[in-house]
Write an enzyme that holds these catalytic residues in place. Sequence first.
Site, short mmCIF file in Angstrom:
data_model
loop_
_atom_site.label_atom_id
_atom_site.label_comp_id
_atom_site.label_asym_id
_atom_site.label_seq_id
_atom_site.Cartn_x
_atom_site.Cartn_y
_atom_site.Cartn_z
N CYS A 146 -2.11 8.73 3.38
CA CYS A 146 -2.05 8.39 2.07
C CYS A 146 -3.41 8.51 1.15
O CYS A 146 -3.36 8.94 0.08
CB CYS A 146 -1.54 7.06 1.83
N GLU A 155 0.90 -1.45 0.09
CA GLU A 155 -0.34 0.03 0.08
C GLU A 155 0.89 1.10 -0.15
O GLU A 155 1.70 1.45 1.23
CB GLU A 155 -0.98 -0.12 1.18
#
Length: 471
Positions: free
Chosen positions: A265, A231
Amino acid sequence: MPIATINPATGQTLKSYDALSVEQVDAAIERADHAYRQLRDTTVAQRGRWLVATADLLEAERDETARLMTTEMGKTYAAARAEVTKCATACRFYAAKAPEFLADEPADAAAVKAARAFVRYQPIGPVLAVMPWNFPLWQVFRFAAPALMAGNTGLLKHASNVPQTALRLADLFRRAGFPDAAFTTLLVGSDAVDGILSDPRVRAATLTGSERAGRSIAQIAGRELKKTVLELGGSDPFVVMPSADLDRAAAVATTARCQNNGQSCIAAKRFIVHTEVFDAFAERFAARMSALRLGDPMDEATDVGPLASEGGRGEIDAQVRDAVDQGATILCGGEQPAGEGWYYPPTVVTDLTPEMRMWTEEVFGPVAGLYRVSSYDEAIEVANGTAFGLGSNAWTREPQEQERFATDLDAGNVFVNGMTTSFPELPFGGVKNSGYGRELSALGMREFCNTKTVWVGGDGGGAASAGAHAE
């Protein structure tokens, strides 16, 4: 980077650690491998009891753990407490759902000429987790809770600026009853990752972090033929169409951009607004961003605390300066405050062009870029016009547009009329340079399982005798 707690609100180094030696790392891997052989033979019910006990400890020690996170990386105390609670929720979710997620799945036995056929999910061994500092507890738990419930063991290489949180994590699982070394914190630098992942006892890796770090892990794992889940970064679009509820969209946009001091993020970063409502939205958004209180993260009245590092603040300031030098307009913020600590104010920048760094780069701080578009198609073009594809937001009350956004936004997550976030119940991950694989939900648990096909013949014969082909 030294392995040390440096308070970002003051810049003071509070505690430092020596990195483990190669011999100490080897011994830790051996213990994790031994613990795996114990854990895989326990029942799912027993693992569930240990995970519930972990949740109990998290809730009982929420304030202490939250203060530690705030001290190490600067998130507000309120946000840190919420993070602890979210981790406890994930533990209870996986403790309850693991029997279902790990249950044998029957297949059509007649179709494959078997008396019985099914799929079984089994653990694979020690898994290396390379984790970032921005959500120092949650990023780890969304891997650890499903991995431990599946019967794997965890080796944590945490970010070097949150060592005390990293050590606390291992202590939590131990005190909750998991076998010793079921979860181990390795205080090492990034230069040790190659050797750890290359060790044959380590069976897979998961990383949350930068694109550069993801490429490095993927390269090592590819060489060693080991599974990875990555990720990576995101430059999430937040699209506002003419039918949107502008007041609510502006309120959510402010939270979405400045959550975790802008260091997430999946924080919305590029605000793509239809020209019909651009000025009205920009006015509302800039006003809300300007009203946020920047200050001591331990103060309950603070909305935005310091950035986690001095280098991080310097990088986002350079991105803003680059945009301004090339003609961008600052609607609010944009100047580093004087005094101690690594603070940067909530900032809104408009009149962006493709030549500016902010057009395509991820800005990892409380800085929002505003983009004006004249149609749905242009909105999609700008939204998808980066190398990233993690999260995305779309604001519209038109059902047809909602359906189109769900299909057309090139991202792992699409949230319509709401803020992108993560839930244990839903899979989480990205596409393109934002990585691959999924965390959370049943998919996240099964990423590090051996998905084993089991075929049982009715007469004791093999697959070949039942008319099957070799492959």
